[in-house]
Design an enzyme around this catalytic site. Structure first.
Site, PDB file in Angstrom:
ATOM      1  CB  SER A 146      -0.953  -0.039   1.194  1.00  0.00           C
ATOM      2  OG  SER A 146      -1.992   0.900   1.057  1.00  0.00           O
ATOM      3  CG  ASP A 276      -6.699  -3.177  -3.137  1.00  0.00           C
ATOM      4  OD1 ASP A 276      -7.323  -2.324  -2.485  1.00  0.00           O
ATOM      5  OD2 ASP A 276      -5.478  -3.367  -3.010  1.00  0.00           O
ATOM      6  CG  HIS A 305      -5.549  -2.653   0.453  1.00  0.00           C
ATOM      7  ND1 HIS A 305      -4.816  -2.253  -0.630  1.00  0.00           N
ATOM      8  CD2 HIS A 305      -5.052  -1.964   1.525  1.00  0.00           C
ATOM      9  CE1 HIS A 305      -3.913  -1.361  -0.256  1.00  0.00           C
ATOM     10  NE2 HIS A 305      -4.033  -1.174   1.046  1.00  0.00           N
TER      11      HIS A 305
END
Length: 325
Positions: A146, A276, A305
């Site tokens: 991320s 995601d 995610h």
């Protein structure tokens, strides 16, 4: 002394004896090494309790460094608003395979200094450079999830020769998240304004809602929800600083990593779940893979995610194959 005072004194004495006895029994149950560590902790001698480096601006960056110092190093970079603890599943896996595993708390996150300045990608990357210099890492594999994927891209693109051997971007924010004329498939700025508003209004509740919903896909029909995972996300998030977390939203959403990706010369694996809900797949992973000189895209059907946590068996196996390749 009246009867009430005598009764209180007697009860206090019994309580003191019980507490003292409990401590003594607990100490007897501890192994000698634990007792020795407790003594060393209190005297600050002989044992390194916490690991930090200090950057040029005085920020203290916490890091974990486990495994043989002469082994291949894998450095993990966490997402917003978490900490190095988010990588425990991967660190334990690779430690067992004989690797040296390292993870740090980004400035303003976890146990690092709760900074009110420097909460942007250039400084994040400079902090990583300071850490890798301090540990004198060579040919390391840098893995970012991320926001951590953006940090990896920015750092690897500028790293000193010989410091980096490979890179991995997992559910990562590059090339750029926010919508613009150059990035029509991005998310509207209003989405991130909503993040900021929710953080200011009630950070504690916001940090429950995110993991309970889209982060791990727990809002999907039939999802196997883990309360422990939700609370661990909250624990990590609340350990950091609100100001740093607020600033980091701009850093992860508006930073354009296009030039960084184009400059990266080492083999890079791009891993992304196509379900995601935080960093939408179509505007991230495929675009990043095309910009990389030596990029490989691996797509995970239906994974969220936070797939490193929800599906560590799948993620860890593919990471191991890439590191060994």
């Amino acid at each position: 002394m009246n009867e009430r005072a005598l009764a209180f004194s007697a009860e206090a004495t019994r309580r003191d004896v019980l507490v003292a006895g409990g401590i003594a029994i607990g100490a007897m149950a501890l192994p000698r090494s634990a007792i020795a560590a407790t003594k060393a902790d209190s005297s600050h001698e002989g044992i390194k309790i916490m690991s930090f480096i200090k950057t040029k601006d005085g920020t203290e960056i916490f890091y974990k460094d486990w495994g043989p110092r002469d082994a291949q190093a894998i450095v993990f970079h966490h997402g917003w608003p978490l900490s190095a603890d988010d990588w425990d599943g991967q660190m334990m896996f690779f430690l067992d395979k004989g690797y040296r595993v390292i993870a740090h708390d980004r400035r303003g996150h976890g146990r690092s200094t709760q900074t009110w300045t420097g909460n942007e990608m250039d400084t994040y990357a400079a902090d990583v450079a300071a850490l890798t210099d301090a540990l004198d890492l060579k040919n390391a594999v840098h893995v970012g999830h991320s926001t951590g994927g953006g940090e990896v891209a920015r750092y690897v693109a500028r790293a000193k020769p010989g410091r980096v051997g490979k890179a991995v971007l997992i559910g990562a924010v590059p090339p750029v998240m926010v919508r613009s004329d150059k990035n029509p498939g991005g998310l509207p700025l209003e989405v991130f304004d909503g993040f900021r508003a929710a953080l200011v209004a009630n950070r504690a509740q916001f940090f429950l809602d995110v993991p309970a919903g889209p982060f791990y896909g727990f809002n999907r029909p039939g999802a196997k929800v883990s309360q422990g995972i939700i609370e661990n996300w909250w624990r990590q998030g609340m350990a950091g600083g609100a100001k740093a977390h607020y600033d980091c939203i701009k850093a992860f959403s508006e930073t354009d990593f296009t030039e960084d990706l184009e400059r990266i010369a080492v083999p890079t694996l791009v891993m992304h779940g196509d379900d995601d809900q935080i960093v939408p797949y179509a505007d991230s992973a495929p675009l990043s893979a095309k910009l990389l000189k030596h990029g490989t895209l691996k797509t995970y059907h239906g994974l969220p995610h936070g797939m490193c946590t929800t599906h560590p068996d799948i993620v860890n196996a593919d990471l191991l194959d890439f590191v060994r390749s």
